[in-house]
Motif scaffolding. Structure first.
Motif, PDB file in Angstrom:
ATOM      1  N   HIS A  34      34.997  42.343  44.464  1.00 28.90           N
ATOM      2  CA  HIS A  34      34.721  43.456  43.546  1.00 28.90           C
ATOM      3  C   HIS A  34      33.380  44.093  43.920  1.00 28.90           C
ATOM      4  CE1 HIS A  34      31.721  40.966  41.486  1.00 28.90           C
ATOM      5  NE2 HIS A  34      32.616  40.009  41.447  1.00 28.90           N
TER       6      HIS A  34
ATOM      7  N   GLN B 128      30.227  44.058  48.388  1.00 25.96           N
ATOM      8  CA  GLN B 128      31.224  43.451  47.513  1.00 25.96           C
ATOM      9  C   GLN B 128      30.931  41.965  47.339  1.00 25.96           C
ATOM     10  OE1 GLN B 128      35.189  44.260  49.017  1.00 25.96           O
ATOM     11  NE2 GLN B 128      35.293  46.167  47.844  1.00 25.96           N
TER      12      GLN B 128
ATOM     13  N   GLU C 142      29.358  33.915  43.906  1.00 25.21           N
ATOM     14  CA  GLU C 142      29.981  34.529  42.725  1.00 25.21           C
ATOM     15  C   GLU C 142      29.324  34.017  41.445  1.00 25.21           C
ATOM     16  OE1 GLU C 142      32.733  36.459  40.073  1.00 25.21           O
ATOM     17  OE2 GLU C 142      31.817  36.854  42.027  1.00 25.21           O
TER      18      GLU C 142
END
Length: 255
Positions: A123, A119, A14
């Protein structure tokens, strides 16, 4: 279990996504990958220097290593201990040469994941929509050829040619700086046979680049080009000369 869903790895993924996406908004996603690659390789310059110094040490130790192998060839445990002791005396390691490649592996793995996962942290992965000259960064050369998208495949082929050219020069350089063959010495002849086989390994980068997403292929092309230039400059700065053509009166400068 999906490895990339493991919390620590997911957090790294991330963070990498956020950073690369933000940088891509300032420049372009493809240029962001190039800039990240250059930053990673610049941080690894000390390991590259260690790698070239290890090459110098191996060349100097080659006669002693051959003597150890001759003396203890029937006692492998003693040979291993004596070899490690010899490397310790030189304050280096027989594995020093692979450290830069191992250090890059996490970066390449994260980059690969960023351009194959639909994803990231729950998200949609917006990076998959980004392109280089109209070619999606998440597509590979093999997938483009499989779909018959020859125009896009041709653009990626140019990148593969860069990687292939770098591999060719890297192989030539490896053979040029190899320890001279000692005729009649079985260990030296075996080492040279292995060297000639291993000298083709840079071309594996081309094979990998054809199979991974374009983003990872771009990383590989830039990284291998950096490696070739860096190795050339470091060999010059450390005074490492081709063994078959040493300069008259030249001495390697201390590492």
């Amino acid at each position: 279990m999906d490895l990339f869903s493991f919390p620590p790895i997911a957090a790294v993924l991330e963070a990498a996504y956020t950073g690369l996406h933000a940088l891509g908004l300032l420049v372009t996603p493809a240029l962001a990958i190039v800039l990240v690659t250059l930053a990673v390789r610049a941080a690894l310059v000390p390991l590259g220097r260690m790698q070239v110094r290890a090459e110098l040490v191996r060349r100097r130790l080659a006669p002693k290593l051959r003597e150890l192998q001759r003396r203890y060839r029937k006692r492998p445990e003693v040979l291993q201990r004596k070899t490690l002791e010899l490397y310790q005396e030189e304050r280096t390691s027989p594995f020093a040469g692979i450290l830069p490649a191992l250090a890059q592996a996490p970066f390449l793995s994260v980059l690969y994941a960023l351009f194959v996962m639909p994803q990231i942290a729950g998200h949609p992965n917006a990076l998959l929509d980004e392109t280089l000259l109209g070619v999606p960064l998440g597509r590979s050369w093999l997938s483009l050829v499989g779909d018959g998208d020859w125009m896009s495949a041709g653009i990626v082929t140019a990148l593969l040619l860069v990687a292939g050219t770098t591999a060719w020069f890297s192989r030539r350089q490896a053979l040029r700086f190899a320890e001279p063959l000692v005729p009649g010495d079985a260990q030296s002849e075996q080492s040279h046979r292995m060297l000639r086989i291993m000298s083709w390994m840079p071309f594996m980068t081309v094979v990998i680049a054809a199979a991974v997403p374009l983003a990872a292929a771009l990383y590989l092309a830039v990284s291998t080009t950096w490696t070739l230039v860096e190795r050339t400059l470091l060999r010059r700065s450390l005074g490492l000369l081709p063994p078959e053509a040493p300069a008259a009166g030249a001495r390697p400068r201390p590492a």
